[in-house]
Design a protein around this motif. Structure first.
Motif, short mmCIF file in Angstrom:
data_model
loop_
_atom_site.label_atom_id
_atom_site.label_comp_id
_atom_site.label_asym_id
_atom_site.label_seq_id
_atom_site.Cartn_x
_atom_site.Cartn_y
_atom_site.Cartn_z
N THR A 289 41.49 28.03 39.53
CA THR A 289 40.41 28.96 39.18
C THR A 289 39.26 28.22 38.50
OG1 THR A 289 41.90 30.83 39.05
CG2 THR A 289 39.86 30.99 37.80
N ASP A 290 39.59 27.35 37.53
CA ASP A 290 38.54 26.62 36.84
C ASP A 290 37.78 25.71 37.80
OD1 ASP A 290 39.00 27.72 34.38
OD2 ASP A 290 40.65 26.35 33.97
N ASP A 293 35.54 27.80 39.95
CA ASP A 293 34.45 28.42 39.19
C ASP A 293 33.32 27.45 38.85
OD1 ASP A 293 35.14 30.99 39.25
OD2 ASP A 293 35.96 31.12 37.22
N ALA A 297 30.66 29.95 39.97
CA ALA A 297 30.02 30.61 38.84
C ALA A 297 28.90 29.76 38.27
CB ALA A 297 31.06 30.93 37.76
N TYR A 394 28.77 37.97 38.14
CA TYR A 394 28.40 37.06 37.05
C TYR A 394 27.12 36.29 37.37
CZ TYR A 394 28.83 33.02 33.92
OH TYR A 394 28.59 32.05 33.00
N LYS A 408 27.53 43.81 37.07
CA LYS A 408 28.45 44.70 37.78
C LYS A 408 27.73 45.61 38.77
CE LYS A 408 32.35 45.33 34.70
NZ LYS A 408 32.97 46.34 33.85
N ILE A 502 30.56 42.98 29.65
CA ILE A 502 31.85 42.39 29.31
C ILE A 502 32.72 42.59 30.54
CG2 ILE A 502 33.86 42.49 27.79
CD1 ILE A 502 32.02 43.94 25.75
N MET A 503 33.09 41.51 31.20
CA MET A 503 33.83 41.68 32.46
C MET A 503 34.90 40.61 32.59
SD MET A 503 32.24 41.38 36.26
CE MET A 503 31.91 39.67 35.94
N GLU A 504 36.08 41.04 32.94
CA GLU A 504 37.14 40.07 33.15
C GLU A 504 36.86 39.29 34.43
OE1 GLU A 504 41.01 41.72 33.79
OE2 GLU A 504 41.86 39.72 34.05
N MET A 505 37.15 37.97 34.39
CA MET A 505 37.06 37.17 35.61
C MET A 505 38.49 36.88 36.04
SD MET A 505 33.69 36.02 35.93
CE MET A 505 33.25 34.30 35.94
N LEU A 507 41.94 35.69 37.97
CA LEU A 507 42.30 34.45 38.66
C LEU A 507 42.08 34.65 40.15
CD1 LEU A 507 45.73 33.72 36.92
CD2 LEU A 507 43.59 32.53 36.51
#
Lengths: 677, 83
Positions: A289-290, A293, A297, A394, A408, A502-505, A507
Motif C-alpha cells: 500500500t505504501d 501510494d 497519492a 485525496y 469525497k 477526514i477519510m480513511e485510506m 489498504l
C-alpha cells in the motif's frame, strides 16, 4: 434443550419466534461487510431507503437449519456516537428493533481500529458475534491473530473469515444458529471505567434515572451525555424537568474533557485484547500500500494516474458502451416501438401515440443508456473495491477545495460523466449536509454522455475538422462553470463554510468479482426502477406538451412556448426551432437532435447538412453552449428532488442552471458574431 | 531547542516519515469526535506518511491510514519527542 432455565444473564436472552429471526450486520467502513452480506444472502436482497433518510438500507433473507433469518446490513460506522446520520441509524436500529443477534464485522488486518465499534456494541443488550474478516490480508501483512485468545478475552464468539474467498461463511452460520438457540454462554467483557469517572457517571445517573425513555439503557445514556452526543443531549433536555437538566449541565460542564477519557478507556480495553491475541510482525517493512501510494497519492503523479484512468473509462464507454447503446436503440427499442404500434393499431389514436412517443421516447432513451451506465458502475465498483477511490478523492481534494467541497465529493461527480442521475444519488455518501447539497447542485453541470452525444452530432456538422477542439472547449467550459458555480453557491448559500476532510485510506486489495457484480446489478436495477416510475411520469407529461392540442410538434403547446420564448432565444442567436429543440432536451438531453429531425423533416447526415446551411456558426456554438449547460433533464430533476427532499432546492437548481446556460450562450453568441462566425 | 521540555507543534509541521505523539486538539468538538472514533486519542503515536507542504496529508494512527485536510491537521497538536 432446556437452555431457557439456565440463562445466567436474562438481558442476553434471545427471543424465539416461530423460526424467524432478525440479525443485524454492523461494522466500520472498509471491513468487507457488504461481501459478508452478499455471501450470506446472495441475490435474495432488497435495497431501499432508511425511513426519512437518503441512506441505502440493504436487507436480505437466508435460511439455515430450518430458520428464516432476515439480515439487515447496517450502514458502515466508525462508532455509535452521533457524528453522522449513519451512526444514528445503526444505534437506533439495534436499540429499537432489538435484533436477535448483532454480527460485528472487524478486520484482522486492522484489529485495533476496527474493535472500536465492538467496544461500543458490547455494552448494548443484543447478543454479539464478532466476524473476524480479512484473515488473508492480515497474513500478507505478517500479522498473526489468535482467535481463541480473542474469543476468551472478549467473552463473545469470534469467527475467523476471509469473505472475499467465502471462507468462514458456514462457520458464521453455525455460530449464529448456536447463538439463536442459546447453546453458547457468552460472557461479554465490557470496557472498564476509571473510578473517578465511575463517580461522575453515578452522579449523572441519579439525576436522569426515571426520565430515560424506552428503549435506551440508562448507563449508555450517561456515557453519551458525557461524550457530548448532540442527539442524546437533545433527547434528555426534552425529557428532564428544567432544574434537573440544569444540574446535569453543570455536571457535564465540570467534566468537559470526560469524552477523551471515555474514548481512551475504550482504546485501553482494545489494547488489552490486542496484547493477548495479536503477534505483530517485524517493524519497518514497507507494505504494498505504501509503495503504491507513493505514486497514486502523489500530488502530481496521482493526478496524472487519475486522468489516465478516467481517460480509459471514457475510452471504454465510447468504444463499447455507445455501440451497444445504439444497437439497443435500433434492435430493441425501435422494433418494440413498432410492434407496440401494430398491437395498438386498433386502439384510439391518443393512446397509441402516448405509448409510442411518450413512453418509448422518454423511458426507452433512458433504458438505452444502461450499457453506458453498466460500464461506469463496473469501473467505479472495481476502483472502489480495490481501494483506489479514496486515493482519487485525496488527490482531487485541492481542486475540490476551490468550491468549498472536499475530495469525497469528487467520487459521485465522476459518475456524472456517464449520467447525472447516479451522480446525484451518489452524493448520499458525503457526510455533511451542506457539502452533500452543494455536490447535488453542481452535479448536473457535468457533461453526461447524452449531452456529449448531441455535441458529437452537431459539432462536426458545423465545425468540420475543428469539431474536436469545440468539443474539448465545451467540456472544459462545463467543468470550469462547475468549479465557479460551486465556489459561488458555497459563498452565497453556505457562507463559505467547509466541512472537515477526514477519510480513511483503506489498504489496497485484490478486487472481488462477486462484490462488484452485485454492486453493478443493484445500481443498474435502481436506475431502471427510476426509469420505470418517475422518468415515465415526467416523459409522458413532456410528451403531452409536445403533441397537444393538434397532435403535431409544429403546432403543439411546446412549439407555442418555443415561439413565445423566441425573444429570449434571439439573445443566443436561436430561432424558434432551436428553442423548441432545447426545450425538448428537458425530457432527455439527446432529444434535441430528434426534435430538430422532426422540425426539419430530416434525419442523419441530411439533417446535419440542412442545419449547417440554415444556421451561422455563431448560432451553432451558442446552441451547443446552452445545450451543455441547460437545466438538468427530467430524470435528474426527479432525483434532485428525491435526494434533497425539497422542491425549493430543486427549483433553485433549475433556475440557477437556466440563468447560467442562457447567460453563457448569450455571451458566446455576442462574441462569436462579433468576430464574424 | 530547549532542554528537557517537550516540543509541541501542529501536525502539519511533521515531514513525511516523521513520528510524533498526539498532544491535544484545537478544533471543533464534532471534528474531534470523528477523529477519536478513528483512533486519534491524546498520547497515541502518529506517523506522517505524506506531507508535501500544501494540500491534504496522510498519516497512520493505530495501523490505519487516514487522509486529513490541512485545516484539520493544523488543529491537531503533537509532541515531537523524536526530534
Amino acid at each position: 434443550m432446556t437452555a431457557c432455565h439456565e440463562v445466567v444473564n436474562p438481558d442476553l436472552m434471545v427471543s424465539i419466534k416461530d423460526g424467524s429471526y432478525l440479525v443485524a450486520l454492523a461494522g466500520q467502513p472498509n471491513m468487507g461487510k457488504s461481501t459478508i452480506f452478499n455471501n450470506l444472502t446472495g441475490l435474495n436482497q432488497h435495497v431501499g431507503n432508511w425511513p426519512g433518510k437518503t441512506i441505502d438500507r440493504c436487507s436480505g433473507q437466508f435460511h439455515f437449519a430450518g430458520k428464516e433469518i432476515t439480515l439487515i446490513d447496517l450502514p458502515g460506522t466508525y462508532s455509535l456516537t452521533a457524528n453522522s446520520p449513519e451512526e444514528i441509524i445503526a444505534r437506533e436500529f439495534i436499540l429499537r428493533e432489538r435484533p436477535d443477534v448483532v454480527v460485528a464485522v472487524v478486520s484482522a488486518a486492522n484489529l485495533e481500529r476496527s474493535l472500536y465499534l465492538v467496544s461500543e456494541l458490547i455494552t448494548l443488550k443484543a447478543p454479539l458475534i464478532v466476524a473476524l474478516n480479512m484473515m488473508d490480508v492480515a497474513e500478507q501483512e505478517g500479522l498473526r491473530v489468535d482467535t481463541d485468545a480473542l474469543e476468551r478475552t472478549l467473552g463473545v464468539p469470534v469467527v475467523p473469515m476471509t469473505a472475499t474467498r467465502s471462507t468462514g461463511t458456514s462457520v458464521l452460520q453455525k455460530v449464529l444458529d448456536q447463538t439463536l438457540l442459546r447453546e453458547l454462554k457468552p460472557n461479554p467483557v465490557v470496557p472498564d471505567i476509571r473510578s473517578d469517572h465511575r463517580q461522575i457517571v453515578d452522579e449523572l445517573l441519579s439525576e436522569i434515572s426515571g426520565f430515560i425513555p424506552i428503549p435506551y439503557p440508562s448507563e449508555w445514556i450517561a456515557f453519551k451525555l458525557l461524550e457530548g452526543d448532540h442527539e442524546i443531549t437533545r433527547l434528555m433536555q426534552a425529557q428532564l424537568p428544567t432544574e434537573r437538566w440544569e444540574t446535569v449541565q453543570t455536571i457535564l460542564k465540570a467534566h468537559e474533557d470526560a469524552f477523551l477519557a471515555i474514548v481512551s478507556a475504550r482504546y485501553e480495553w482494545i489494547e488489552q485484547l490486542i496484547r493477548v491475541s495479536v503477534i505483530h510482525p517485524r517493524l519497518g517493512q514497507i507494505g504494498i500500500t505504501d509503495r503504491l501510494d507513493r505514486w497514486a497519492a502523489h500530488p502530481f503523479w496521482g493526478l496524472a494516474i487519475l486522468a489516465s484512468i478516467l481517460g480509459l473509462v471514457f475510452e471504454l464507454t465510447f468504444s463499447i458502451g455507445v455501440p451497444v447503446q445504439s444497437w439497443l436503440a435500433h434492435q430493441l427499442i425501435a422494433p418494440l416501438t413498432s410492434s407496440l404500434s401494430s398491437i395498438l393499431g386498433g386502439a384510439p389514436v391518443w393512446l397509441d401515440s402516448q405509448v409510442i412517443n411518450g413512453v418509448m421516447g422518454g423511458v426507452g432513451a433512458v433504458v438505452s443508456f444502461l450499457p453506458i451506465m453498466v460500464i461506469f458502475f463496473a469501473a467505479f465498483g472495481l476502483l472502489e473495491d480495490m481501494g483506489y477511490m479514496a486515493r482519487a478523492a485525496y488527490v482531487m481534494d485541492n481542486l475540490m477545495h476551490m468550491m468549498g467541497l472536499h475530495g469525497k465529493s469528487f467520487l459521485p461527480l465522476f459518475l456524472g460523466f456517464g449520467c447525472n442521475v447516479p451522480a446525484v444519488m451518489g452524493a448520499r455518501t458525503i457526510d455533511s449536509r451542506p457539502a452533500r447539497l452543494l455536490t447535488i447542485l453542481v452535479a448536473p453541470l457535468i457533461p453526461c454522455t447524452a449531452r456529449m452525444a448531441v455535441v458529437a452530432f452537431l459539432a462536426p456538422a458545423f465545425f468540420g475538422s475543428q469539431a474536436i477542439l469545440v468539443t474539448w472547449g465545451l467540456v472544459i467550459l462545463s467543468v470550469g462553470m462547475l468549479v465557479a458555480s460551486g465556489a459561488l453557491l458555497n459563498q452565497v448559500l453556505f457562507k463559505g463554510q467547509r466541512s472537515a476532510f477526514i477519510m480513511e485510506m483503506p489498504l489496497y486489495h485484490i478486487p472481488n468479482g462477486r462484490t462488484i457484480g452485485l454492486l453493478v446489478w443493484q445500481r443498474s436495477l435502481s436506475f431502471l426502477k427510476k426509469a420505470g416510475t418517475t422518468i415515465l411520469a415526467i416523459s409522458i407529461g413532456v410528451w403531452a406538451l409536445s403533441v397537444l392540442p393538434g397532435g403535431s410538434l409544429q403546432t403543439s403547446y411546446l412549439a407555442q412556448l418555443g415561439h413565445f420564448l423566441e425573444p429570449v432565444g434571439r439573445w443566443m442567436g436561436l430561432d424558434w426551432r432551436l428553442t423548441v429543440a432545447l426545450l425538448t432536451s428537458f425530457m432527455a438531453k439527446e432529444n434535441a437532435v430528434a426534435t430538430l429531425g422532426v422540425l426539419f423533416g430530416a434525419g442523419g447526415s441530411s439533417l446535419a447538412q440542412q442545419l449547417a446551411a440554415t444556421y451561422s456558426m455563431a448560432s451553432a456554438l451558442s446552441f451547443l453552449t446552452v445545450s451543455i449547460l441547460f437545466i438538468p433533464c427530467a430524470a435528474t430533476v426527479a432525483v434532485v428532488r428525491q435526494e434533497t427532499g425539497s422542491w425549493r432546492w430543486t427549483l433553485l437548481n433549475i433556475s440557477f442552471m437556466l440563468a447560467l446556460s442562457v447567460g453563457a450562450a448569450s455571451m458566446v453568441y455576442a462574441v462569436a458574431s462579433r468576430i464574424g462566425m | 531547542m530547549p532542554h528537557g521540555t517537550h516540543f509541541y507543534s501542529p501536525l502539519t509541521e511533521l515531514s513525511s516519515g516523521e513520528r510524533a505523539v498526539i498532544f491535544q486538539f484545537n478544533i471543533p468538538n464534532t471534528t474531534v469526535n470523528r477523529l477519536l472514533s478513528l483512533g486519534f486519542t491524546p498520547g497515541v503515536e502518529i506517523s506522517m506518511m505524506q506531507n508535501y507542504g500544501r494540500g491534504p496529508l496522510v498519516v497512520v494512527v493505530r495501523g490505519t491510514r487516514v487522509a486529513l485536510g490541512r485545516s484539520e491537521a493544523l488543529g491537531i497538536l503533537v509532541n515531537r519527542r523524536y526530534q
